[in-house]
Scaffold this motif. Structure first.
Motif, PDB file in Angstrom:
ATOM      1  N   LYS A 115      17.910  62.126  75.922  1.00 53.74           N
ATOM      2  CA  LYS A 115      18.698  62.117  77.154  1.00 53.74           C
ATOM      3  C   LYS A 115      18.958  60.706  77.678  1.00 53.74           C
ATOM      4  CE  LYS A 115      19.230  66.583  78.153  1.00 53.74           C
ATOM      5  NZ  LYS A 115      20.565  67.196  78.390  1.00 53.74           N
ATOM      6  N   LEU A 116      17.941  59.860  77.615  1.00 54.66           N
ATOM      7  CA  LEU A 116      18.024  58.562  78.279  1.00 54.66           C
ATOM      8  C   LEU A 116      18.208  57.386  77.328  1.00 54.66           C
ATOM      9  CD1 LEU A 116      15.150  59.149  80.874  1.00 54.66           C
ATOM     10  CD2 LEU A 116      17.615  59.508  81.203  1.00 54.66           C
ATOM     11  N   GLY A 117      17.957  57.603  76.038  1.00 53.46           N
ATOM     12  CA  GLY A 117      18.118  56.507  75.084  1.00 53.46           C
ATOM     13  C   GLY A 117      16.831  55.731  74.873  1.00 53.46           C
ATOM     14  N   TRP A 118      16.780  55.026  73.757  1.00 48.11           N
ATOM     15  CA  TRP A 118      15.567  54.322  73.369  1.00 48.11           C
ATOM     16  C   TRP A 118      15.208  53.185  74.321  1.00 48.11           C
ATOM     17  CZ3 TRP A 118      11.154  53.977  70.976  1.00 48.11           C
ATOM     18  CH2 TRP A 118      10.607  52.731  70.673  1.00 48.11           C
ATOM     19  N   ASP A 119      16.171  52.376  74.691  1.00 49.51           N
ATOM     20  CA  ASP A 119      15.878  51.182  75.493  1.00 49.51           C
ATOM     21  C   ASP A 119      15.208  51.515  76.819  1.00 49.51           C
ATOM     22  OD1 ASP A 119      16.832  49.448  73.600  1.00 49.51           O
ATOM     23  OD2 ASP A 119      18.895  49.453  74.405  1.00 49.51           O
ATOM     24  N   SER A 120      15.652  52.562  77.464  1.00 52.47           N
ATOM     25  CA  SER A 120      15.103  52.881  78.784  1.00 52.47           C
ATOM     26  C   SER A 120      13.807  53.687  78.722  1.00 52.47           C
ATOM     27  CB  SER A 120      16.138  53.664  79.602  1.00 52.47           C
ATOM     28  OG  SER A 120      16.499  54.855  78.937  1.00 52.47           O
ATOM     29  N   THR A 121      13.454  54.137  77.561  1.00 60.36           N
ATOM     30  CA  THR A 121      12.254  55.000  77.472  1.00 60.36           C
ATOM     31  C   THR A 121      11.215  54.474  76.485  1.00 60.36           C
ATOM     32  OG1 THR A 121      13.270  56.356  75.725  1.00 60.36           O
ATOM     33  CG2 THR A 121      13.611  57.065  78.004  1.00 60.36           C
ATOM     34  N   ALA A 137       6.002  54.691  73.872  1.00 59.47           N
ATOM     35  CA  ALA A 137       4.784  54.042  73.375  1.00 59.47           C
ATOM     36  C   ALA A 137       3.536  54.713  73.955  1.00 59.47           C
ATOM     37  CB  ALA A 137       4.803  52.556  73.724  1.00 59.47           C
ATOM     38  N   GLY A 138       3.589  55.004  75.261  1.00 61.52           N
ATOM     39  CA  GLY A 138       2.461  55.691  75.900  1.00 61.52           C
ATOM     40  C   GLY A 138       2.270  57.089  75.334  1.00 61.52           C
ATOM     41  N   ALA A 139       3.399  57.779  75.090  1.00 63.29           N
ATOM     42  CA  ALA A 139       3.326  59.130  74.544  1.00 63.29           C
ATOM     43  C   ALA A 139       2.714  59.130  73.152  1.00 63.29           C
ATOM     44  CB  ALA A 139       4.715  59.758  74.514  1.00 63.29           C
ATOM     45  N   VAL A 140       3.052  58.111  72.357  1.00 64.96           N
ATOM     46  CA  VAL A 140       2.493  58.019  71.016  1.00 64.96           C
ATOM     47  C   VAL A 140       0.976  57.851  71.078  1.00 64.96           C
ATOM     48  CG1 VAL A 140       2.382  56.586  68.941  1.00 64.96           C
ATOM     49  CG2 VAL A 140       4.600  57.172  69.931  1.00 64.96           C
ATOM     50  N   VAL A 141       0.519  57.030  72.020  1.00 63.17           N
ATOM     51  CA  VAL A 141      -0.931  56.824  72.180  1.00 63.17           C
ATOM     52  C   VAL A 141      -1.612  58.136  72.577  1.00 63.17           C
ATOM     53  CG1 VAL A 141      -2.705  55.663  73.541  1.00 63.17           C
ATOM     54  CG2 VAL A 141      -0.707  54.378  72.728  1.00 63.17           C
ATOM     55  N   ILE A 142      -1.020  58.831  73.570  1.00 61.44           N
ATOM     56  CA  ILE A 142      -1.595  60.109  74.018  1.00 61.44           C
ATOM     57  C   ILE A 142      -1.599  61.129  72.896  1.00 61.44           C
ATOM     58  CG2 ILE A 142      -1.300  62.040  75.613  1.00 61.44           C
ATOM     59  CD1 ILE A 142      -0.112  60.036  77.612  1.00 61.44           C
ATOM     60  N   TYR A 143      -0.492  61.173  72.147  1.00 60.64           N
ATOM     61  CA  TYR A 143      -0.391  62.108  71.026  1.00 60.64           C
ATOM     62  C   TYR A 143      -1.482  61.829  69.985  1.00 60.64           C
ATOM     63  CZ  TYR A 143       1.651  64.621  67.058  1.00 60.64           C
ATOM     64  OH  TYR A 143       1.852  65.465  65.992  1.00 60.64           O
ATOM     65  N   GLY A 144      -1.692  60.547  69.703  1.00 64.71           N
ATOM     66  CA  GLY A 144      -2.731  60.180  68.736  1.00 64.71           C
ATOM     67  C   GLY A 144      -4.114  60.573  69.214  1.00 64.71           C
ATOM     68  N   ILE A 145      -4.366  60.371  70.517  1.00 65.88           N
ATOM     69  CA  ILE A 145      -5.675  60.746  71.077  1.00 65.88           C
ATOM     70  C   ILE A 145      -5.887  62.251  70.985  1.00 65.88           C
ATOM     71  CG2 ILE A 145      -7.029  60.860  73.202  1.00 65.88           C
ATOM     72  CD1 ILE A 145      -5.783  58.153  73.980  1.00 65.88           C
ATOM     73  N   LEU A 146      -4.857  63.017  71.353  1.00 65.84           N
ATOM     74  CA  LEU A 146      -4.972  64.479  71.312  1.00 65.84           C
ATOM     75  C   LEU A 146      -5.180  64.979  69.883  1.00 65.84           C
ATOM     76  CD1 LEU A 146      -2.196  65.469  73.879  1.00 65.84           C
ATOM     77  CD2 LEU A 146      -4.665  65.750  74.159  1.00 65.84           C
ATOM     78  N   ASN A 147      -4.430  64.434  68.945  1.00 56.54           N
ATOM     79  CA  ASN A 147      -4.588  64.859  67.548  1.00 56.54           C
ATOM     80  C   ASN A 147      -5.943  64.442  66.979  1.00 56.54           C
ATOM     81  OD1 ASN A 147      -2.544  66.369  65.958  1.00 56.54           O
ATOM     82  ND2 ASN A 147      -1.144  64.917  66.889  1.00 56.54           N
TER      83      ASN A 147
END
Length: 213
Positions: free
Chosen positions: A61-67, A72-82
């Motif tokens: 929806k918002l594009g890579w630059d703005s998100t 990056a934070g989501a990737v960290v959280i995803y890694g922790i959960l997995n």
């Protein structure tokens, strides 16, 4: 006896069939099955999925630059959960196939496993009273004890194994307890239950003989 035949050379099928019978047997004795371990596993798995889905949605929806920082934070959280999910399944849930609470309040956890090319059913049963220290019972029995030569599952010897080894189960199914000095130990409650069941069986047999006479 089960109608479906199991290959006696298929260790996975022998174990899975035996695993599937345990909840049916214990629940029939009025154990209340609980799903704490599975609930935690599902919560971790669904949480990781939700994080991944949100990451995709806001990037779309918002594009890579703005998100990118959110991503990056989501990737960290995803890694922790997995990572947590992997550790939970490997070190906490492990081989547990049943959790339940007996009518008397004792909690029973059963884990099973096999070793490659060894047709032996390894069982670890943890029994924890309402107030008291948990007791661990380990069994290692060949599958031939409850599968006949054609591969049919035979329920009685399988049930006898659990009822004899675990007092919390034996008290609820005394007819399946094999009475011996080793199996009964100092558990007077189980002994009374077995004697009562034996008396009932004898009374039923006597009544049947009288009716026939």
């Amino acid at each position: 006896m089960a109608s479906e035949k199991i290959s006696l050379y298929n260790l996975a099928d022998l174990k899975n069939t035996s695993d599937d019978v345990i909840p049916n047997y214990l629940n029939s004795l009025k154990f209340k099955q609980t799903f704490h371990l599975q609930d935690v596993r599902l919560a971790l798995g669904y949480s990781a999925f939700i994080v991944a889905a949100l990451c995709f949605a806001w990037d779309y929806k918002l594009g890579w630059d703005s998100t990118k920082w959110f991503t990056a934070g989501a990737v960290v959280i995803y890694g922790i959960l997995n990572g947590g999910l992997t550790l939970w399944m490997q070190y906490v849930e492990k081989d547990v196939i049943y959790e339940g609470i007996a009518p008397s309040g004792e909690s029973v956890t059963i884990a099973t496993s096999t070793k490659k090319n060894v047709p032996v059913y390894n069982i670890t049963i943890t029994v924890k009273p309402k107030n008291g220290k948990a007791q661990t019972i380990t069994l290692a029995e060949p599958f031939s004890g409850w599968f006949d030569e054609l591969g049919h599952f035979v329920a009685i010897p399988f049930q006898q194994m659990f009822a004899t080894a675990v007092p919390a189960i034996g008290k609820l199914d005394p007819k399946r307890v094999k009475v011996s000095k080793e199996s009964m130990g100092a558990d007077a409650g189980m002994l009374d239950a077995v004697l009562a069941a034996s008396s009932n069986d004898a009374g039923d047999a006597e009544g049947s003989r009288r009716r026939k006479a």
